[in-house]
Design a protein around this motif. Structure first.
Motif: not given
Length: 506
Positions: A173-177, A252-259, A284-286, A292-296
């Motif tokens: 899962i990827l997300s951006q601020i 990426a042009n802004q910080p991202c979060a990866l799960f 955690y996306s904010m 990278p974060a382990d979702l489990k």
């Protein structure tokens, strides 16, 4: 471009050796994954490796080529099959073609040039098919995940997803601020832009490519199949996750979060996990994790208290004597939301805080398009500084930043916002300006158009009426200068994301 996996099946060892050395497979964009001496071996290898192309003889011991093709079309319908045959087996070849094989080549015509031509044609077909099926599958998955019901079963969905349920993938899962936006329309556009940007980064990555990817809300979800032996998967997953993170962070042009989820899952199981983890993912996306974060692991450690009362913004009056009290109020609210892992409340508070500060500063405060908060301390620090700046602006309001004509226009709007006859011509006449001159000066000095200012003022009053009175919706519409309650509801929804009746219920 990801190399295409190829398996060759033939009971003639000389033919196998000849085909293995005939081409520079890597240079042509293929990888020769395995070879099989009969149909039974070929069936097992295809099940294990899921190649893009199978090159197979027809007459083989055990399972012959025709029976093999029939079974493989059930297991992997998109498999491209190239049959090799001799002249006296041409009737077999014709039957194989009726089974929807991709192409055939005569054994006595096999050469580097002829085999390259056949493989290139198959590669083009695969690329074209993947482009169409990938887009369709992405739409199907986005619709499946957009349905919030937990009772949706894969068996009730299109065949493309039903067949997908039999496979197991590693999910990411990827997300951006997300930047601060004034309206729901702006927020939706920011979300679409972010998803497009993340998708472009993902599609440019080298092997292993995503098996499929699709958007859901603010997230880009994608799946990768790792066919390595079980004891090696943890190592490959770690390496792959690190590679995705480094590529995303550097592009990426802004910080991202990866799960990521550390075990292979079916699409139905992942959907259940995704919906249960959405508050956590949003949080955690904010507040970006450092890697990278382990979702489990996150799910095992976190708990949520989703309901928090709305913040009383009406108390932030800009009076300097009240500043310390208000700062403590802001701190307590944000800390409570943070401790409860309630990102939705924090985001709503942040959006409303920015809007309120713009009003309090009489339009002089400009909120940057992008604010990045790595912790709740950085969020609070920015809010305290912003509120202090607004208090100073509010205190010096007697030295107005606006020209006399615009001050007169604003005063007239505030006195007559409830009139449905209020329009630019009436305001311009009261300010002793032409309509065009009013529009130019108003935009220059307030950073918004006359109509935007009127609408925002009316929506601010509408919110107050909904929260503090029992007036009916059509009565509030009339109070705010709208003849049609239906049009009023449309405007209100575009600014708040909720219909007036839903806003009051909440």
């Amino acid at each position: 471009m990801t190399p295409l996996s190829v398996i060759i099946a033939d009971d003639d060892q000389l033919m196998l050796d000849y085909l293995k050395t005939l081409l520079d497979w890597d240079a042509l964009g293929f990888v020769l994954t395995a070879t099989a001496a009969n149909g039974t071996q070929a069936l097992k290898l295809v099940r294990r490796h899921r190649p893009a192309i199978l090159i197979t003889d027809i007459i083989m011991p055990g399972i012959d080529g025709l029976a093999l093709i029939e079974q493989l079309k059930e297991i992997q319908p998109d498999l491209q099959i190239l049959i090799i045959t001799s002249h006296d087996e041409f009737d077999y070849a014709r039957r194989a073609i009726s089974l929807n094989v991709s192409d055939y080549i005569l054994k006595n015509e096999i050469s580097a040039a002829s085999l390259t031509a056949k493989l290139t044609s198959l590669a083009f077909s695969i690329a074209h098919s993947n482009q169409i099926s990938g887009s369709f599958l992405s739409q199907e998955l986005a619709a499946y995940f957009a349905n919030g019901s937990s009772t949706v079963k894969l068996s009730m969905l299109p065949a493309s997803l039903t067949s997908l349920s039999k496979e197991r993938y590693y999910f990411f899962i990827l997300s951006q601020i997300m930047p601060y936006t004034r309206t729901v329309a702006q927020a939706a556009e920011a979300r679409r832009t972010s998803i497009r940007y993340l998708t472009s980064i993902l599609t440019q990555m080298e092997a292993p490519a995503a098996s499929f990817y699709f958007p859901c809300d603010d997230f880009l979800l994608f799946a990768i199949r790792l066919e390595s032996p079980k004891r090696e998967r943890a190592f490959f997953l770690h390496s792959l996750t690190k590679k995705i993170w480094q590529r995303t962070r550097s592009n990426a042009n802004q910080p991202c979060a990866l799960f990521f989820y550390p075990h292979r899952l079916g699409i139905g199981s992942f959907r259940e996990i995704f919906f249960s983890a959405r508050p956590l993912l949003a949080f955690y996306s904010m507040f970006c994790p450092n890697g990278p974060a382990d979702l489990k692991q996150l799910l095992a450690c976190e708990r949520f208290e989703p309901r928090v009362r709305p913040f009383p913004f009406q108390c932030l009056d800009g009076v300097e004597e009240h500043a310390q009290e208000h700062i403590l109020l802001i701190r307590d609210y944000v800390m409570r939301c943070y401790e409860n892992r309630n990102l939705s409340a924090i985001l709503e508070f942040y959006q409303n805080f920015c809007a309120h500060m713009e009003i309090l500063s009489n339009g002089r405060l400009t909120v940057p398009e992008t604010r990045i908060f790595y912790s709740h301390e950085s969020l609070l620090k920015w809010m305290f500084n912003t509120y202090t700046d607004c208090i100073h602006m509010h205190r010096s309001e007697n030295v107005s930043p606006y020209s006399p004509a615009i001050r007169a226009a604003i005063a007239f709007i505030e006195q007559n916002y409830s009139s449905d006859a209020l329009n630019t011509e009436v305001i311009a006449r009261h300010a002793s300006l032409s309509v065009s001159r009013l529009n130019v000066l108003f935009k220059q000095e307030t950073n918004r158009t006359v109509n935007e200012y009127v609408t925002e003022l009316r929506m601010e009053h509408a919110v107050w009426f909904l929260q503090n009175t029992t007036m009916k919706i059509y009565e509030i519409a009339e109070k705010c200068g709208y003849r049609s309650s239906q049009y009023f509801s449309t405007v209100f929804c575009s600014h708040t994301g909720k219909r007036p009746i839903d806003y009051r219920k909440n």
